[in-house]
Design an enzyme around this catalytic site. Structure first.
Site, PDB file in Angstrom:
ATOM      1  CG  ASN A   1      21.560  57.501  65.406  1.00  0.00           C
ATOM      2  OD1 ASN A   1      21.300  58.407  64.638  1.00  0.00           O
ATOM      3  ND2 ASN A   1      22.094  56.351  65.008  1.00  0.00           N
TER       4      ASN A   1
ATOM      5  CG  ASP B   1      18.544  60.084  63.209  1.00  0.00           C
ATOM      6  OD1 ASP B   1      17.826  61.077  63.410  1.00  0.00           O
ATOM      7  OD2 ASP B   1      19.758  60.149  62.968  1.00  0.00           O
TER       8      ASP B   1
ATOM      9  CB  ILE C   1      28.979  59.156  59.713  1.00  0.00           C
ATOM     10  CG1 ILE C   1      30.247  59.789  60.298  1.00  0.00           C
ATOM     11  CG2 ILE C   1      29.214  58.712  58.276  1.00  0.00           C
ATOM     12  CD1 ILE C   1      31.401  58.834  60.437  1.00  0.00           C
TER      13      ILE C   1
ATOM     14  CB  VAL D   1      27.833  55.426  65.402  1.00  0.00           C
ATOM     15  CG1 VAL D   1      26.570  54.633  65.074  1.00  0.00           C
ATOM     16  CG2 VAL D   1      29.047  54.515  65.393  1.00  0.00           C
TER      17      VAL D   1
ATOM     18  CG  ASP E   1       1.686  57.299  20.747  1.00  0.00           C
ATOM     19  OD1 ASP E   1       2.245  58.072  19.969  1.00  0.00           O
ATOM     20  OD2 ASP E   1       2.203  56.238  21.149  1.00  0.00           O
TER      21      ASP E   1
ATOM     22  CD  GLU F   1      25.944  55.268  58.614  1.00  0.00           C
ATOM     23  OE1 GLU F   1      25.001  54.832  59.293  1.00  0.00           O
ATOM     24  OE2 GLU F   1      26.665  56.208  58.978  1.00  0.00           O
TER      25      GLU F   1
END
Length: 877
Positions: free
Chosen positions: A710, A714, A286, A283, A330, A288
């Site tokens: 995590n 994270d 990975i 978990v 332009d 994802e």
């Protein structure tokens, strides 16, 4: 009346009666509100968007998350209910953070969609109003002009050379001539109903007016709406690359997690513990979320860019901006202020300043008549001149000289017109004058003088000296003036529908008007910034080459006042191969028609350049689609240009393009930093768990420790990293190559060696504490890995610049997130209640000092890496 289908069989008057409206005055506001409530919004049914609850639930839909929840529940059933609750709480907190980010991104995209909605001009209560296309109702009187994207099905009531591209419905690429007469055949095919205009089609020429006869799903386009594909779901190139990378990394992570599980079982570790550890590691490891992070970053970034007047219509544009090597812009309104005013006039062999208004003698009388009457600008009820800037400036000059357009039109009404187009470079209007007809023509000097045979002077009409007149125009253009020529021709009766080449010949020359459009004050600095960033600015204009050269030199696009300017006629004589040999050296194009922009874009792309191209007209749309970044004008642009563009300039300002490029680079930098951090820290966790058994060490981390790391590393710190301010040298670097890997410039090497170093430091701490008989060895290993990741996030805020130079608090969100994460880590070490949940023990001061000292090695090592990069000893040439 919404069920009636045979609108083409009714006359314009019968249609108005049936709809209970008038084409001239339109609906009342009250009636429009009533009909909107009755028939609903003028919109096609969209794919249903996810509700907030669905977004939140989707955070738990990953397979490994569901497996972990199931394992945690089983763990609780067999004994450790505290672990179960803690794991589920951590998973929930992670889901909440993911949901908040995704919800913000969805709201940002919804706001962008609302801002991108087309607008239409309608008559309501006898005055012109601009409304959102979704607010159109049956009976609204809609005004049409070249460049409009038609937003509802209309029964045309006025048509002046109106042509509409109906290829979206019929597949027929040739524009259809429209008229207002009814079609008697009830079963006429869609393409033959020339008195109707359909939603989703494009006005390519002329102007008109029509009454709304169908909206939303009741339109012809609505009937086939189920066949339409919503393009908003396409992934950006970076998302695709990260999704592919994530799959490969996930396979590797799952293989290692399986191996960790197998080794643990062989060593005699409890089955449930090893299963929970392997799943927790999977978990955490990975990635994802990587593609989702890109989506969220791009969406939030696009929303922030609106504040800088850049509206992103297609998300991949944000990513592509950082790779732009050529900006083809332009001149009028983008590099200049688009605040035209007439400064000088030429007629009868003499120049005058606009302040020196001559009398009403010829040819000045006829010249001011032409300036006022061959003109689509008008005065509003407050006396303010409204209209396209060039025409508004001409009308304003005529008014100042004493020629009032309203008074002139009462005596010389307009009977017919030939609208301006980029091929003829002219516009003609026909007016009644006593018992005859007079046609006034205005256009570019080269195009108009070629059709003149006589010149009006104070002594009467004399033969035209074309060479002398072109020299006068050249001299005026060299002063930076935009020069327009005026002529007339008298007709005994109003001509029939002869082609323009017949009607606009044998003209009598009247004079020139010289208009100035000052460069934007910020444009010169933006051009210099482009050059420092390795981006080549190119100016494209329909103006005279001398005018283009003067403005380009003033802005710094051309180094010398006699720099090369390629004209449209020169460009047309070159085949693609010959042009490609020169294209990278040309900085200014003059007298270029919109279709030649495609040739410029393709030539640059064939040379490997990434091209941003601006445009505002109907014919600019193909070039905008072809360009890597098509940029439409938000103020003066047409609906067609905006639909074709990737980005819309809300202020029509060249400097905004440069700001957008800068922000695109900044956003890409921050996404790289996030990916660098996430992959490095995840790999460190894998290496730590994987290598421990081979070193004869017990499992260093429990499942709850892995999930906690995590969450706190994270979570907020990683997200705060995406708010890192732009680096000072961001516009001093060359553009990024489009095919450049996200992991280039040493990023993949960094992720490998720093991940291994983190694992090594963690395992070193564990080995020392474990073999020294310290009972706190697991808490120490857990703390070192957590603090190492926080040290890492502070160190990677730049690829090159030292954190000491950046300042530890220059990104206050990151500083706050790191401090909060450290405090949370201290709480689970020293709070008895949390000790029991997280299986931690209070560390002594010396143990805590060792943890901080070891984790600081990561910060020092990354700072050394950046020093090596700065001194060109590592990664960079």
């Amino acid at each position: 009346m919404d069920h009636f289908k045979l609108w083409h069989t009714l006359s314009a008057e019968e249609t108005a009666q049936k709809l209970k409206t008038t084409s001239q005055a339109g609906l009342s506001h009250d009636e429009a509100v009533k009909r909107y409530a009755q028939y609903g919004a003028n919109a096609l049914n969209e794919t249903k968007r996810r509700s907030p609850w669905r977004m939140l639930l989707d955070q738990f839909s990953e397979f490994m998350i569901l497996v972990l929840i199931a394992a945690a529940i089983i763990s609780g059933i067999v004994g450790d209910i505290e672990d179960t609750i803690a794991i589920i709480v951590i998973i929930t907190l992670n889901a909440v953070i993911g949901f908040i980010q995704e919800y913000r991104a969805e709201r940002s995209m919804a706001a962008l969609r609302r801002m991108s909605e087309a607008t239409v001009r309608v008559m309501r209560e006898n005055s012109i109003h601009t409304i959102n296309a979704s607010e159109l109702v049956l009976g609204d009187a809609v005004l049409l002009e070249a460049g409009n994207l038609i937003s509802a099905d209309l029964r045309l009531t006025e048509s002046s050379q109106l042509k509409i591209d109906e290829s979206t419905l019929t597949g027929e690429s040739v524009s259809v001539d429209k008229q207002t007469n009814s079609i008697p055949h009830t079963d006429a095919p869609l393409g033959d109903k020339t008195c109707l205009a359909y939603k989703g089609t494009i006005v390519t020429h002329g102007r008109g007016r029509g009454l709304v006869v169908a909206t939303g799903m009741r339109t012809e386009l609505g009937k086939i709406a189920s066949l339409l594909v919503d393009g908003d779901q396409s992934k950006t190139p970076m998302q695709k690359r990260l999704a592919d990378f994530g799959k490969k990394l996930a396979v590797a992570a799952l293989a290692i997690c399986t191996l960790v599980f197998a080794i643990g079982i062989v060593r005699g570790e409890p089955l449930l513990l090893m299963f929970m550890t392997a799943v927790s590691l999977a978990v955490a490891a990975i990635p994802e979320a990587l593609p989702a992070v890109v989506t969220i970053s791009l969406a939030l970034g696009a929303h922030k860019m609106v504040k800088q007047h850049a509206l992103i219509r297609r998300l991949p544009a944000v990513e592509t901006l950082g790779s732009v090597t050529f900006i083809c812009s332009d001149k009028t309104g983008t590099l200049t202020q688009n605040k035209m005013h007439v400064t000088s006039l030429y007629a009868d062999h003499q120049h005058i300043k606009i302040v020196q208004i001559p009398g009403h003698d010829e040819p000045w009388n006829a010249l001011f008549h032409a300036m006022a009457l061959s003109n689509d600008a008008h005065q509003d009820s407050h006396g303010k001149v409204q209209g396209e800037p060039t025409e508004a400036a001409l009308l304003h000059a005529a008014l100042e000289a004493g020629w009032d357009k309203k008074h002139l039109e009462n005596t010389m009404p307009r009977l017919k017109e030939l609208a301006f187009d980029s091929e003829r470079k002219c516009m003609t209007t026909f007016h009644r004058e006593a018992d005859s007809i007079i046609a006034y023509t205005k256009g570019s000097p080269e195009a108009l003088i070629a059709q003149c045979i006589l010149t009006l002077t104070s002594s009467g009409e004399i033969p035209t000296d074309r060479a002398a007149l072109l020299q006068v125009a050249e001299a005026m253009a060299t002063d930076g003036l935009r020069v327009l020529a005026f002529a007339y021709r008298k007709w005994p009766t109003l001509p029939d529908d002869e082609p323009p080449e017949y009607l606009e010949k044998e003209l009598v020359f009247l004079g020139f008007a010289g208009l100035i459009d000052p460069p934007r004050s910020e444009a010169k600095q933006a051009v210099a910034l482009c050059k420092s960033a390795g981006i080549t600015p190119v100016m494209i204009t329909g103006d005279h080459p001398a005018t283009a050269r003067a403005i380009a030199h003033e802005l710094g696009i051309l180094k010398n006042s006699d720099g090369i300017v390629m004209t449209g006629s020169e460009l047309s004589r070159l085949d693609q191969q010959a042009f490609e040999a020169q294209v990278e050296h040309v900085r200014v194009y003059a007298r270029v028609d919109p279709m030649q922009k495609i040739k410029i874009v393709k030539a640059l792309q064939d040379k490997g350049e990434v091209v941003a191209m601006t445009g505002d007209g109907v014919n600019d749309a193909p070039a905008l689609k072809t360009a890597d970044i098509g940029i439409a004008m938000g103020k003066g642009g047409t609906d067609v240009a905006r639909e074709a563009a990737h980005m819309v300039l809300l202020d029509d300002n060249f400097a905004t393009i440069v700001h957008a490029v800068r922000y695109g680079r900044h956003l890409y930098d921050n996404i790289r930093k996030f990916v660098r951090y996430a992959v490095t820290t995840n790999s460190a966790e894998i290496w730590t768990i994987f290598l421990a058994p081979f070193l004869g060490l017990p499992i260093p981390l429990l499942p709850i420790h892995i999930l906690w790391i995590n969450l706190v590393t994270d979570g907020l710190p990683a997200l705060a990293l995406t708010t890192e301010p732009a680096e000072k040298d961001i516009m001093k670097r060359p553009p990024r190559r489009p095919n450049e890997s996200l992991f280039s410039h040493g990023m993949w090497q960094h992720m490998i060696w720093v991940g291994l170093l983190m694992a090594a430091i963690t395992l070193l701490c564990q080995a020392w504490a474990y073999h020294s008989g310290e009972s706190h060895w697991q808490t120490m290993a857990f703390t070192v890995l957590t603090l190492s990741q926080l040290a890492h996030v502070m160190a990677i805020r730049s690829d090159k610049i030292s954190t000491f130079s950046l300042g530890f608090f220059s990104n206050r969100y990151l500083a706050m997130a790191v401090c909060a994460s450290i405090l949370l880590q201290m709480a689970i070490i020293y709070m008895p209640t949390l000790n029991a949940i997280f299986k931690t023990q209070p560390l002594t001061l010396s143990e805590l000092t060792i943890c901080f000292a070891l984790s600081s090695v990561i910060f020092i090592a990354v700072e050394i890496e950046k020093w090596l990069v700065r001194t060109d000893r590592l990664y960079y040439s």
